[in-house]
Write a protein that holds these residues in place. Structure first.
Motif, short mmCIF file in Angstrom:
data_model
loop_
_atom_site.label_atom_id
_atom_site.label_comp_id
_atom_site.label_asym_id
_atom_site.label_seq_id
_atom_site.Cartn_x
_atom_site.Cartn_y
_atom_site.Cartn_z
N THR A 1 -41.32 -25.25 114.43
CA THR A 1 -43.22 -24.97 114.57
C THR A 1 -42.10 -24.51 116.52
N LYS A 2 -41.34 -24.33 116.53
CA LYS A 2 -40.89 -23.00 118.14
C LYS A 2 -40.16 -21.37 117.63
N GLY B 1 -35.91 -23.55 105.34
CA GLY B 1 -36.18 -25.04 105.18
C GLY B 1 -35.52 -25.53 106.36
N GLY B 2 -34.20 -25.19 106.15
CA GLY B 2 -33.42 -25.82 107.25
C GLY B 2 -32.16 -27.19 106.37
N THR C 1 -41.02 -19.09 108.26
CA THR C 1 -40.63 -19.97 107.72
C THR C 1 -39.70 -19.32 106.27
N SER C 2 -39.97 -17.69 106.40
CA SER C 2 -39.54 -17.38 105.22
C SER C 2 -38.39 -16.39 105.09
N SER D 1 -29.55 -21.00 121.59
CA SER D 1 -30.63 -20.65 120.69
C SER D 1 -30.53 -19.71 120.23
N CYS D 2 -31.64 -19.00 119.88
CA CYS D 2 -32.45 -17.56 119.39
C CYS D 2 -33.62 -17.76 119.10
N GLY D 3 -34.76 -17.29 119.42
CA GLY D 3 -36.04 -17.13 119.49
C GLY D 3 -36.44 -15.63 118.47
#
Length: 125
Positions: A75-76, A54-55, A30-31, A21-23
């Motif tokens: 969202t996270k 956007g994935g 989102t940019s 995981s990378c926070g």
């Protein structure tokens, strides 16, 4: 300032799985296109995978195609790397990278400006 923190590394036997995981913080998540790179001792840092802001678009190195899956949860503020069927050659420090992206649908393999501290992945044989 941009801050990226990786987690989820560890020791696993060949054929096993890990989820990294990378926070992210300090950016408009989102940019940014996001990516994973890795570096083994004595080797150059190499591209592993990337995902568009956007994935919708992903890219993978040939060496991990079909075994690794990158995703993101906007969202996270998190990007994930599911690593399956791990091989000893996957042993490395894995780094999360971020790159500002003006357009959607682009998953760059280079040009990343921000990096986390890395998380160690060790695959035993």
């Amino acid at each position: 300032q941009v801050h990226l923190v990786e987690s989820g590394g560890g020791l696993v036997q060949a054929g096993g799985s890990l989820r990294l995981s990378c926070g992210a913080s300090g950016l408009t998540f989102t940019s940014y296109a996001m990516a994973w790179f890795r570096q083994a001792p004595g080797k150059e840092r190499e591209f592993v995978t990337a995902i568009s802001r956007g994935g919708a678009k992903t890219a993978y190195a040939d060496s991990v195609q079909g075994r690794f899956t990158v995703s993101r949860d906007n969202t996270k503020n998190t990007v994930l790397l599911q690593m399956d069927n791990l091989k000893p050659e996957d042993t490395a420090i894995y780094y999360c990278g971020a790159q500002y992206s003006y357009l959607s649908g682009i998953a760059p393999t280079r040009g990343y400006d921000y990096w986390g501290q890395g998380t160690q992945v060790t695959v035993s044989s």
